[in-house]
Design an enzyme around this catalytic site. Structure first.
Site, PDB file in Angstrom:
ATOM      1  N   GLY A  54      29.673 -22.532 -13.439  1.00 47.73           N
ATOM      2  CA  GLY A  54      30.072 -23.023 -12.126  1.00 47.73           C
ATOM      3  C   GLY A  54      28.916 -22.943 -11.152  1.00 47.73           C
ATOM      4  O   GLY A  54      27.917 -22.262 -11.407  1.00 47.73           O
ATOM      5  N   GLY A  56      27.848 -23.687  -6.649  1.00 47.37           N
ATOM      6  CA  GLY A  56      28.234 -24.068  -5.301  1.00 47.37           C
ATOM      7  C   GLY A  56      26.996 -24.230  -4.447  1.00 47.37           C
ATOM      8  O   GLY A  56      25.871 -24.237  -4.955  1.00 47.37           O
ATOM      9  N   GLY A  59      25.196 -20.517  -4.590  1.00 52.45           N
ATOM     10  CA  GLY A  59      24.817 -19.852  -5.828  1.00 52.45           C
ATOM     11  C   GLY A  59      25.277 -20.560  -7.081  1.00 52.45           C
ATOM     12  O   GLY A  59      26.019 -21.547  -7.038  1.00 52.45           O
ATOM     13  N   VAL A  61      26.919 -19.759 -10.969  1.00 50.48           N
ATOM     14  CA  VAL A  61      27.688 -18.758 -11.707  1.00 50.48           C
ATOM     15  C   VAL A  61      27.414 -18.905 -13.201  1.00 50.48           C
ATOM     16  O   VAL A  61      27.498 -20.006 -13.753  1.00 50.48           O
ATOM     17  CB  VAL A  61      29.200 -18.903 -11.439  1.00 50.48           C
ATOM     18  CG1 VAL A  61      29.970 -17.783 -12.140  1.00 50.48           C
ATOM     19  CG2 VAL A  61      29.482 -18.880  -9.945  1.00 50.48           C
ATOM     20  N   LYS A  76      27.034 -14.312 -10.441  1.00 48.27           N
ATOM     21  CA  LYS A  76      26.665 -15.356  -9.481  1.00 48.27           C
ATOM     22  C   LYS A  76      25.316 -14.999  -8.875  1.00 48.27           C
ATOM     23  O   LYS A  76      25.129 -13.894  -8.361  1.00 48.27           O
ATOM     24  CB  LYS A  76      27.721 -15.492  -8.383  1.00 48.27           C
ATOM     25  CG  LYS A  76      27.488 -16.693  -7.469  1.00 48.27           C
ATOM     26  CD  LYS A  76      28.698 -16.967  -6.580  1.00 48.27           C
ATOM     27  CE  LYS A  76      28.514 -18.241  -5.765  1.00 48.27           C
ATOM     28  NZ  LYS A  76      29.716 -18.570  -4.956  1.00 48.27           N
ATOM     29  N   ASP A 169      40.042 -20.229   2.670  1.00 46.48           N
ATOM     30  CA  ASP A 169      39.624 -21.358   1.832  1.00 46.48           C
ATOM     31  C   ASP A 169      40.427 -21.399   0.537  1.00 46.48           C
ATOM     32  O   ASP A 169      39.876 -21.632  -0.543  1.00 46.48           O
ATOM     33  CB  ASP A 169      38.124 -21.278   1.531  1.00 46.48           C
ATOM     34  CG  ASP A 169      37.553 -22.613   1.053  1.00 46.48           C
ATOM     35  OD1 ASP A 169      38.208 -23.654   1.278  1.00 46.48           O
ATOM     36  OD2 ASP A 169      36.458 -22.620   0.458  1.00 46.48           O
TER      37      ASP A 169
END
Length: 349
Positions: A54, A56, A59, A61, A76, A169
């Site tokens: 993953g 974002g 960062g 992951v 992360k 969120d």
């Protein structure tokens, strides 16, 4: 001012350049998949990085393995170009610092934080499943299973509120599913805290937006100055619930201004997208989506109990298939096609 790293988070060795030419591991989907290309094992601190799972804005992951215990974890790492950026580092650390103080079966646990080669990282439990958003695209998931997931998430959110944390969120991509189907809330970078009396969390200031617009409460979208208010998360739970039951978001708009105006009104009837929705379930979800905070469920636990109460009274069977907006649309198109065929036949008589 950047958040200070707690004393227990010790510094470790620098992150190596794992590929010829010094290309960092985040530019590869598999850190150790092609061992012949690596000069040495990709690692950060006491963890061997295996592959990217993953990413974002702040960062990346990785699935990783502890070099001490052999345990599989998620790590992360702050993106390289953000190293030394005080604002980015503070935001990156905010989530794990908050999450490390929370222990709950429906919250992803944070194990430790540290620095390596000037880059921040933190270690989380490895969930192993996929985000809830993937489950939402599976038409075969029964309605009862979806509602049980929703109630579990709401109970996890209620625990956060009890610890003085508003997530801000909540959305399907921030809810991870274990292999056994247990939902776990993650990503606390946008969270706000219950500040001591006479103080205010900087993220609650007027004009400060936290979250993802389709899931944000109307007052959050307006940037309204507010005290610690868990009902903002209750609204997000309502949006998630609406999408879990119908397959679509309650509000879709071309821009933020239009979305703000739409959220001042009640959402479209859920039966437009799913004819199987009963009145009691719809009223339960619509109450979470009320534009005025005082008219919503008073807490995430109230919402969870309302969903669980509906499950008991409705006696939904796990075998009953969920009908999504996509399948309903397909059914409507098929019905229209058959109607046209009937009209054409009648015209030929």
């Amino acid at each position: 001012m950047a958040a200070a790293i707690p004393p227990r988070f010790e510094k470790s060795e620098a992150v190596p350049s794992c590929r010829p030419g010094g290309i960092p591991p985040e530019f590869s989907s598999s850190c150790l998949g092609r061992r012949a290309m690596w000069r040495k094992e990709c690692r950060i601190g006491n963890y061997a990085l295996e592959r990217v799972i993953g990413y974002g804005e702040l960062g990346i992951v990785y699935r990783a393995r502890s070099r001490k215990s052999g345990e599989t974890v998620a790590v992360k790492v702050l993106r390289p170009h953000l190293g030394g950026n005080a604002g980015a580092e503070e935001l990156f650390l905010r989530g794990p610092i908050i999450a490390s103080q929370i222990r709950h079966e429906h919250v992803v646990g944070v194990r430790e934080m540290g620095t390596a080669g000037g880059r921040l990282y933190y270690v989380m439990e490895f969930v192993g499943g996929r985000p809830l958003q993937h489950a939402l695209h599976q038409n075969g998931m029964p309605m009862a299973a979806r509602l049980r997931l929703l109630a579990d998430v709401a109970r996890g959110v209620h625990h956060l509120h009890g610890r003085g944390v508003v997530h801000n969120d909540l959305k399907p991509s921030n809810i991870l599913m274990t292999a056994d189907g247990v939902p776990k809330i993650t990503d606390f970078e946008s969270a706000t805290l219950r500040a001591p009396q006479g103080h205010r969390d900087a993220r609650m200031g007027e004009g400060f937006l936290c979250g993802t617009p389709p899931y944000m409460a109307p007052e959050s979208l307006r940037g309204a100055k507010a005290a610690f208010d868990p009902r903002r998360d209750v609204y997000a739970l309502g949006v998630i619930a609406y999408r879990m039951v119908t397959g679509v978001l309650p509000y879709v708009a071309p821009d933020l201004i239009a979305l703000m105006r739409m959220k001042e009104m009640e959402p479209p009837p859920m039966a437009l997208w799913n004819v199987q929705v009963e009145a009691r379930l719809e009223s339960t979800i619509r109450r979470a989506l009320m534009p005025v905070p005082a008219e919503r469920w008073g807490s995430a636990m109230e919402f969870a109990k309302a969903v669980e109460g509906y499950l008991k009274s409705a006696k939904l069977e796990d075998a009953s298939a969920f009908t999504s907006a996509h399948s309903i649309k397909k059914h409507r198109l098929l019905s229209l096609a058959r109607l046209r065929q009937t009209i054409d036949r009648a015209a030929c008589l």
